[in-house]
Design an enzyme around this catalytic site. Structure first.
Site, PDB file in Angstrom:
ATOM      1  N   ASP A 209      56.250  28.783  53.419  1.00 59.05           N
ATOM      2  CA  ASP A 209      56.108  28.482  51.905  1.00 59.05           C
ATOM      3  C   ASP A 209      56.232  29.682  51.223  1.00 59.05           C
ATOM      4  OD1 ASP A 209      55.066  26.024  52.479  1.00 59.05           O
ATOM      5  OD2 ASP A 209      53.370  26.385  53.202  1.00 59.05           O
TER       6      ASP A 209
ATOM      7  N   ASP B 206      43.128  25.818  49.073  1.00 61.91           N
ATOM      8  CA  ASP B 206      43.528  27.385  48.958  1.00 61.91           C
ATOM      9  C   ASP B 206      44.134  27.690  47.587  1.00 61.91           C
ATOM     10  OD1 ASP B 206      42.727  27.860  51.627  1.00 61.91           O
ATOM     11  OD2 ASP B 206      44.771  28.050  52.362  1.00 61.91           O
TER      12      ASP B 206
ATOM     13  N   SER C 261      51.156  24.522  61.163  1.00 58.15           N
ATOM     14  CA  SER C 261      50.849  25.297  60.328  1.00 58.15           C
ATOM     15  C   SER C 261      49.509  26.318  60.587  1.00 58.15           C
ATOM     16  CB  SER C 261      50.720  24.725  58.901  1.00 58.15           C
ATOM     17  OG  SER C 261      50.250  25.747  58.006  1.00 58.15           O
TER      18      SER C 261
END
Length: 409
Positions: free
Chosen positions: A15, A123, A172
């Site tokens: 990302d 997040d 992830s």
């Protein structure tokens, strides 16, 4: 440093790696500065971030925030902080990371702050709850450009970007001192049974057992088996010791802030152990009313922590109560590791709201002028309203039955 600079929360994963060129191409920033904040990740992650930043030709900072994070984790212990049954980890780390990144951005005179979070997770909210108090622009390319993981992988291949999102991109993974989270890939299917290799901190539980002793001073764990340790050392050590017994695995359906229900896997051996020990000591030194009321306060603290909103007036008030209670939480707790569990099996404290003589079945009197026979009057009143209600209900049922018979005839 150019005038048009953005500081990116940088991990070196997929990302944040694809975010770097996007910030330049789509947002027009002349310079991207990556900041990686140390909250207890493995050293390999820093090496990866450094290597990726170098390959991308971006200036990169690594900032150590483990001490600040460790202090916050002690607050979490005092608040028995869990969310839907698991110890908070990522939620506690994000505000620390965000504040550290903002400090770097202010120091270098950057105009923007950026992260690589999606628009579906928690997040983004935790970072921005901190950053939106500043006067800098807040940029979220993955969310704002509506990117998918598949698109990012293809984009990275086209651009020749160096990416490694863990386990060859299958999972992830996010790691800090307190917890390790694993998500994505097949784990998004609630019916999928995770393979053993998703775990790194915890072993498959065996029949072996081990006893450890944790010492607390005013709610804070300060020693393990008689050896004084600071928070970071204590947590790191316990992650190894408890993890070897398979302690601290969670596989759950979690309700995110936005309302999405997601499948999450966590490892948190030290957190599980310390929270179990702390609650055991509190139950020894608190009155029943304090235990009950503090549960409400703890839940409220954890809810704010999960949302990344610990810097709020409500939390100040909650912590004032928590701190006041912790003055009595001093003593030791013995934990037994067995079958993947961390079970309190003994506790000692000079502040215990407990009398062995009063509670023992081997003594006649209770304490002072209180004798067992004094409970007779209490027993007569105990449940009085319930018995009265049951009597009235029974009488009503009989009357209704009689009326039904009379009607039928």
């Amino acid at each position: 440093m150019t005038q048009n600079t953005v500081v990116l929360a940088f991990s070196g994963g997929l990302d944040t790696t694809v975010t770097v060129p996007l910030l330049q191409e789509e947002y027009g920033y002349d310079e991207v500065v990556g900041v990686t904040v140390d909250v207890g990740q493995p050293e390999a992650e820093f090496e990866e971030a450094k290597a990726t930043a170098e390959a991308l030709d971006v200036e990169h900072y690594v900032v150590d925030a483990t001490e600040a994070f460790g202090d916050l984790l002690m607050d979490a212990v005092k608040a028995n902080a869990t969310y839907e049954g698991y110890p908070l980890g990522t939620a506690l780390a994000r505000p620390v990371i965000a504040a550290t990144i903002q400090a770097v951005a202010e120091d270098i005179g950057a105009e923007g702050l950026a992260h690589g979070c999606t628009g579906k997770g928690n997040d983004q909210l935790r970072f921005e709850a901190v950053w939106r108090q500043s006067d800098m622009d807040v940029v979220a390319p993955v969310r704002e450009l509506d990117l998918t993981r598949e698109w990012e992988i293809e984009y990275a291949e086209e651009k020749g970007l160096p990416v490694d999102s863990g386990n060859d991109g299958t999972w992830s993974i996010d790691t800090n001192l307190w917890s390790r989270s694993i998500e994505g890939g097949n784990l998004e299917d609630p019916g999928y049974v995770p393979p053993e290799d998703i775990y790194a901190w915890t072993e498959e539980p065996t029949g072996e057992t081990e006893l450890i002793e944790i010492e607390f001073e005013q709610g804070v764990p300060v020693a393990l088996d008689g050896e004084a340790m600071d928070p970071v050392e204590l947590i790191t050590t316990l992650n190894e010791v408890a993890g070897a017994h398979g302690v601290g695995r969670t596989d759950m359906m979690e309700d995110r802030i936005l309302g999405l229900k997601v499948r999450e896997n966590y490892e948190h051996p030290a957190a599980t152990t310390l929270l179990a020990a702390h609650e055991a000591l509190e139950s020894y030194v608190f009155t029943a009313e304090t235990i009950q009321f503090k549960q409400t306060v703890d839940d409220a603290w954890a809810e704010k922590a999960y949302k990344g909103l610990l810097a709020s007036p409500l939390v100040d008030s909650l912590e004032a109560f928590i701190e006041d209670t912790q003055t009595e939480v001093t003593g030791t707790v013995t934990i037994k590791f067995e079958g993947g569990q961390a079970r309190p099996v003994a506790r000692e404290s000079d502040n215990a709201v407990y009398s062995e003589a009063a509670a023992s079945f081997n003594t006649q009197a209770v304490m002072g002028d209180i004798e067992q026979g004094d409970a007779t009057g209490f027993a007569k009143y105990h449940g009085f309203q319930d018995r009265l209600a049951a009597t009235i209900q029974a009488s009503t049922d009989v009357s209704d039955f009689a009326a039904d018979i009379e009607t039928d005839t």
